[in-house]
Design an enzyme around this catalytic site. Sequence first.
Site, mmCIF file in Angstrom:
data_model
loop_
_atom_site.group_PDB
_atom_site.id
_atom_site.type_symbol
_atom_site.label_atom_id
_atom_site.label_comp_id
_atom_site.label_asym_id
_atom_site.label_seq_id
_atom_site.Cartn_x
_atom_site.Cartn_y
_atom_site.Cartn_z
ATOM 1 N N ASP A 8 13.954 120.928 52.572
ATOM 2 C CA ASP A 8 14.748 119.868 51.962
ATOM 3 C C ASP A 8 16.185 120.146 52.411
ATOM 4 O O ASP A 8 16.497 121.254 52.848
ATOM 5 C CB ASP A 8 14.618 119.970 50.428
ATOM 6 C CG ASP A 8 15.540 119.015 49.706
ATOM 7 O OD1 ASP A 8 15.741 117.884 50.193
ATOM 8 O OD2 ASP A 8 16.086 119.399 48.642
ATOM 9 N N LEU A 9 17.051 119.175 52.324
ATOM 10 C CA LEU A 9 18.430 119.377 52.792
ATOM 11 C C LEU A 9 19.392 119.678 51.641
ATOM 12 O O LEU A 9 19.968 120.766 51.554
ATOM 13 C CB LEU A 9 18.885 118.125 53.555
ATOM 14 C CG LEU A 9 20.326 118.123 54.045
ATOM 15 C CD1 LEU A 9 20.567 119.183 55.099
ATOM 16 C CD2 LEU A 9 20.686 116.739 54.621
ATOM 17 N N ASP A 10 19.520 118.677 50.764
ATOM 18 C CA ASP A 10 20.501 118.766 49.684
ATOM 19 C C ASP A 10 20.109 119.845 48.679
ATOM 20 O O ASP A 10 19.064 119.751 48.045
ATOM 21 C CB ASP A 10 20.616 117.408 48.968
ATOM 22 C CG ASP A 10 21.093 116.306 49.910
ATOM 23 O OD1 ASP A 10 21.711 116.640 50.941
ATOM 24 O OD2 ASP A 10 20.870 115.119 49.627
ATOM 25 N N THR A 16 25.170 119.229 48.835
ATOM 26 C CA THR A 16 25.784 117.904 48.843
ATOM 27 C C THR A 16 25.713 117.228 47.474
ATOM 28 O O THR A 16 26.227 116.119 47.320
ATOM 29 C CB THR A 16 25.076 116.996 49.878
ATOM 30 O OG1 THR A 16 23.698 117.271 49.810
ATOM 31 C CG2 THR A 16 25.587 117.229 51.275
ATOM 32 N N LYS A 44 18.336 114.453 41.951
ATOM 33 C CA LYS A 44 18.029 115.375 43.059
ATOM 34 C C LYS A 44 16.704 115.027 43.732
ATOM 35 O O LYS A 44 15.668 114.974 43.073
ATOM 36 C CB LYS A 44 18.002 116.816 42.548
ATOM 37 C CG LYS A 44 19.388 117.374 42.336
ATOM 38 C CD LYS A 44 19.336 118.867 42.079
ATOM 39 C CE LYS A 44 20.756 119.441 42.037
ATOM 40 N NZ LYS A 44 20.734 120.850 41.614
ATOM 41 N N ILE A 46 15.904 112.249 44.934
ATOM 42 C CA ILE A 46 15.565 110.847 44.728
ATOM 43 C C ILE A 46 16.413 109.961 45.658
ATOM 44 O O ILE A 46 17.603 110.210 45.832
ATOM 45 C CB ILE A 46 15.854 110.459 43.240
ATOM 46 C CG1 ILE A 46 15.177 111.432 42.273
ATOM 47 C CG2 ILE A 46 15.486 109.018 42.950
ATOM 48 C CD1 ILE A 46 13.679 111.422 42.266
ATOM 49 N N SER A 113 14.076 115.284 54.088
ATOM 50 C CA SER A 113 15.076 114.872 53.101
ATOM 51 C C SER A 113 14.951 113.385 52.827
ATOM 52 O O SER A 113 14.733 112.599 53.746
ATOM 53 C CB SER A 113 16.477 115.170 53.636
ATOM 54 O OG SER A 113 17.444 114.517 52.849
ATOM 55 N N ALA A 114 15.120 113.009 51.561
ATOM 56 C CA ALA A 114 15.077 111.595 51.186
ATOM 57 C C ALA A 114 16.354 110.873 51.607
ATOM 58 O O ALA A 114 16.456 109.660 51.502
ATOM 59 C CB ALA A 114 14.901 111.471 49.679
ATOM 60 N N ASN A 117 21.232 109.861 55.195
ATOM 61 C CA ASN A 117 22.383 110.481 55.854
ATOM 62 C C ASN A 117 22.070 111.880 56.381
ATOM 63 O O ASN A 117 22.972 112.584 56.836
ATOM 64 C CB ASN A 117 23.552 110.568 54.870
ATOM 65 C CG ASN A 117 23.991 109.185 54.393
ATOM 66 O OD1 ASN A 117 24.370 108.338 55.195
ATOM 67 N ND2 ASN A 117 23.905 108.942 53.091
ATOM 68 N N LYS A 144 9.618 111.367 46.970
ATOM 69 C CA LYS A 144 9.161 112.520 46.208
ATOM 70 C C LYS A 144 9.102 112.118 44.727
ATOM 71 O O LYS A 144 9.979 111.380 44.291
ATOM 72 C CB LYS A 144 10.150 113.684 46.382
ATOM 73 C CG LYS A 144 10.324 114.128 47.841
ATOM 74 C CD LYS A 144 11.525 115.063 47.986
ATOM 75 C CE LYS A 144 11.801 115.319 49.475
ATOM 76 N NZ LYS A 144 12.989 116.156 49.720
ATOM 77 N N GLU A 168 12.361 123.718 48.510
ATOM 78 C CA GLU A 168 12.987 122.661 47.714
ATOM 79 C C GLU A 168 13.857 123.238 46.612
ATOM 80 O O GLU A 168 13.715 124.403 46.255
ATOM 81 C CB GLU A 168 11.865 121.855 47.025
ATOM 82 C CG GLU A 168 11.370 120.659 47.826
ATOM 83 C CD GLU A 168 12.349 119.503 47.793
ATOM 84 O OE1 GLU A 168 13.331 119.561 47.035
ATOM 85 O OE2 GLU A 168 12.123 118.533 48.533
ATOM 86 N N ASP A 169 14.712 122.407 46.033
ATOM 87 C CA ASP A 169 15.535 122.876 44.911
ATOM 88 C C ASP A 169 15.322 122.043 43.654
ATOM 89 O O ASP A 169 16.024 122.229 42.672
ATOM 90 C CB ASP A 169 17.024 122.826 45.277
ATOM 91 C CG ASP A 169 17.536 121.414 45.349
ATOM 92 O OD1 ASP A 169 16.781 120.526 45.812
ATOM 93 O OD2 ASP A 169 18.668 121.161 44.912
HETATM 94 C C1 UVW Z 1 19.877 110.175 48.690
HETATM 95 O O1 UVW Z 1 20.537 109.830 47.722
HETATM 96 C C2 UVW Z 1 18.946 111.332 48.606
HETATM 97 O O2 UVW Z 1 19.893 109.509 49.833
HETATM 98 P P1 UVW Z 1 21.085 108.797 50.658
HETATM 99 O O3 UVW Z 1 21.941 109.887 51.263
HETATM 100 O O4 UVW Z 1 20.308 108.034 51.676
HETATM 101 O O5 UVW Z 1 21.861 107.928 49.729
#
Ligand code: UVW
Length: 220
Positions: A8-10, A16, A44, A46, A113-114, A117, A144, A168-169
């Site tokens: 996962d990224l964030d 972020t 998170k 989402i 990552s969802a 960006n 997710k 994941e976090d």
């Molecule tokens: C999320 O909020 C995870 O996605 P985005 O950066 O596409 O807004």
Amino acid sequence: KLEAVIFDLDGVITDTAEYHFLAWKKLADKIGVPFDREFNEKLKGIGRLESLELILNQGNKKLTEQEKLELAKEKNEYYLELIQGITPANLLPGILPLLKELKENGIKIALASASKNAKTVIDKLQIKEYFDYVVDAAKIKKGKPDPEIFMTAAEELNLPYQNCIGIEDAEAGILAIKAAKMMAIGVGKTDSMKEADLIVKDTDELTLELLKQRFSINNK
Ligand code: UVW
């Protein structure tokens, strides 16, 4: 056999969450809906529109689809402004050494990552070249905790799900990894990730040795 690690990224590779918070807060203030850090925790993992939906619900706001799309776009503009300042210094501790170790040992690396960006963020972090595959969030139909994003990553790498570890976090992410029949590692607090196979407090505990060791115990 451990063949891939899907990140996962964030909250795992970089933090972020604060930028998402600031961007949503700016939007929520503008439309007069209460929004705080605690509520931000629920977002998170989402996606953008789903997050907006949760925020509007909590403020009892009913809007048209068009209005929602415009607000989501506006939030993203705030967010994009904030992430321009990301540099490799924003990598969480231990992540760069882990990526290097995985690469040196022929273990594939993917990003699930969802966030739409995600590519911009890994570009800013200067770690793009480590990834064998980055899932395009725009192509994922179910967010997710649905396993689709993790299954897609394994399929694109041409690997069986059981040979992958997901990191994941957040709860929704851990549930997604488990539903994809992968080993799940959680980073952060135990109480929010009960389904994880292993939880570490901090990213700097994540080493290839630990991953391999736990993977073999898990597959006995
Ligand atoms: C999320 O909020 C995870 O996605 P985005 O950066 O596409 O807004």
